[in-house]
Design a protein around this motif. Structure first.
Motif, short mmCIF file in Angstrom:
data_model
loop_
_atom_site.label_atom_id
_atom_site.label_comp_id
_atom_site.label_asym_id
_atom_site.label_seq_id
_atom_site.Cartn_x
_atom_site.Cartn_y
_atom_site.Cartn_z
N MET A 113 2.15 -15.07 -4.42
CA MET A 113 2.61 -13.71 -4.12
C MET A 113 3.74 -13.30 -5.05
O MET A 113 3.78 -12.17 -5.54
N HIS A 114 4.68 -14.22 -5.29
CA HIS A 114 5.77 -13.91 -6.20
C HIS A 114 5.26 -13.70 -7.62
O HIS A 114 5.79 -12.85 -8.36
N LYS A 115 4.26 -14.48 -8.00
CA LYS A 115 3.71 -14.33 -9.33
C LYS A 115 3.00 -12.99 -9.48
O LYS A 115 3.04 -12.36 -10.54
N ALA A 116 2.32 -12.54 -8.41
CA ALA A 116 1.61 -11.27 -8.46
C ALA A 116 2.56 -10.07 -8.40
O ALA A 116 2.22 -8.97 -8.84
N THR A 117 3.74 -10.29 -7.83
CA THR A 117 4.72 -9.20 -7.69
C THR A 117 5.86 -9.44 -8.66
O THR A 117 6.67 -10.34 -8.47
N ASN A 118 5.92 -8.59 -9.69
CA ASN A 118 6.99 -8.71 -10.68
C ASN A 118 8.17 -7.83 -10.26
O ASN A 118 8.00 -6.73 -9.73
N ASP A 120 10.19 -6.28 -12.12
CA ASP A 120 10.21 -5.04 -12.90
C ASP A 120 9.28 -4.00 -12.30
O ASP A 120 9.60 -2.79 -12.26
N ASP A 121 8.13 -4.46 -11.81
CA ASP A 121 7.20 -3.53 -11.15
C ASP A 121 7.81 -2.96 -9.88
O ASP A 121 7.62 -1.78 -9.56
N VAL A 122 8.54 -3.79 -9.15
CA VAL A 122 9.20 -3.30 -7.92
C VAL A 122 10.24 -2.23 -8.26
O VAL A 122 10.32 -1.17 -7.61
N ASP A 123 11.05 -2.50 -9.29
CA ASP A 123 12.06 -1.51 -9.69
C ASP A 123 11.40 -0.21 -10.16
O ASP A 123 11.87 0.90 -9.84
N LYS A 124 10.32 -0.34 -10.89
CA LYS A 124 9.61 0.85 -11.37
C LYS A 124 9.05 1.66 -10.20
O LYS A 124 9.13 2.89 -10.17
N THR A 125 8.49 0.95 -9.23
CA THR A 125 7.94 1.63 -8.06
C THR A 125 9.03 2.36 -7.28
O THR A 125 8.85 3.51 -6.84
N MET A 126 10.19 1.71 -7.10
CA MET A 126 11.29 2.36 -6.38
C MET A 126 11.80 3.58 -7.14
O MET A 126 12.15 4.60 -6.53
N ASP A 127 11.85 3.50 -8.47
CA ASP A 127 12.27 4.66 -9.26
C ASP A 127 11.29 5.83 -9.09
O ASP A 127 11.70 7.00 -8.97
N GLU A 128 10.02 5.52 -9.07
CA GLU A 128 9.02 6.57 -8.87
C GLU A 128 9.17 7.20 -7.49
O GLU A 128 9.04 8.43 -7.34
N ILE A 129 9.41 6.37 -6.47
CA ILE A 129 9.59 6.91 -5.11
C ILE A 129 10.81 7.83 -5.06
O ILE A 129 10.76 8.93 -4.47
N ASN A 130 11.92 7.39 -5.65
CA ASN A 130 13.13 8.23 -5.65
C ASN A 130 12.91 9.53 -6.42
O ASN A 130 13.38 10.61 -6.01
#
Length: 221
Positions: A113-118, A120-130
């Motif tokens: 799960m950690h390998k599938a979830t980067n 950087d991807d999490v930060d990018k997703t949060m930026d898009e949500i904001n």
């Protein structure tokens, strides 16, 4: 010969199969113990019979055989105790192994799960949500902004006009005459003839009353 060529067969280390084998051995020992216990009872009965028959030597021989059998029973009891200990240890080891395997499986799943979830991807997703949230706020503010003729209205002037209307309504309520119930007819008062007025009591002119009402209405406005 076959063992020399192919070697000895490898023992089965499956915990379930080993526990089954131990259970079978335990049942076999219990059956032998029951058989020997019946033999002990039989020797005791024989010793009683020989004793009643005054055959002391034969009775003593029966008791000797009884003691030998009891030694075998005690030995079988020790074997059973050892098997019980081995089963308890094996069951504990089996539970430990299963627990470690479960923890290892959970750790591997977490790693995947950690390998599938980067991160950087999490930060990018949060930026898009904001960003989308901020855009939605701007859209809502734009929709709530008055447009057309209503945008030219002064809020302070509207509030002042509303206060004037409320003050005029309150003043009108204060100037309205209070309504009273008609008075009950009173008994006629007898006035001496010398004190009665010469003519009828003058009545208020209706025109004056109408003029007073009109004046009150203008003051209310």
């Amino acid at each position: 010969m076959f063992q020399r060529v192919f070697g000895k067969p490898k023992p089965d280390h499956n915990p379930v199969a080993t526990l089954d084998k131990l259970n079978e051995t335990l049942e076999m020992l219990e059956k032998k113990e029951n058989v020997l216990s019946r033999k002990v009872a039989a020797e005791v009965e024989k010793a009683k019979e020989f004793s009643n028959a005054k055959n002391k030597k034969a009775a003593i021989q029966c008791l000797k055989r009884k003691r030998l059998i009891e030694q075998q029973i005690e030995l079988l009891g020790n074997f059973q105790l050892r098997i019980h200990d081995q089963m308890i240890l094996l069951e504990g080891a089996k539970a430990t192994t299963e627990t470690v395997d479960a923890l290892r499986t959970g750790a591997a799943a977490m790693k995947a799960m950690h390998k599938a979830t980067n991160i950087d991807d999490v930060d990018k997703t949060m930026d898009e949500i904001n960003e989308q949230t901020e855009n939605m706020k701007q859209i809502q503010e734009a929709l709530s902004t008055p447009i057309g003729a209503s945008a030219d209205f002064d809020e302070d002037e509207l509030e002042a006009e509303l206060e004037e209307l409320e003050g005029a309504e309150l003043e009108e309520q204060l100037l309205q005459p209070a309504t009273t119930a008609p008075a009950a007819p009173s008994a006629p008062v007898h006035v001496p003839a010398g004190r009665r007025p010469a003519g009828p009591i003058p009545q208020r002119n209706k025109a004056e009353e109408d003029e007073l009402a009109a004046l009150q209405a203008e003051m209310a406005l």
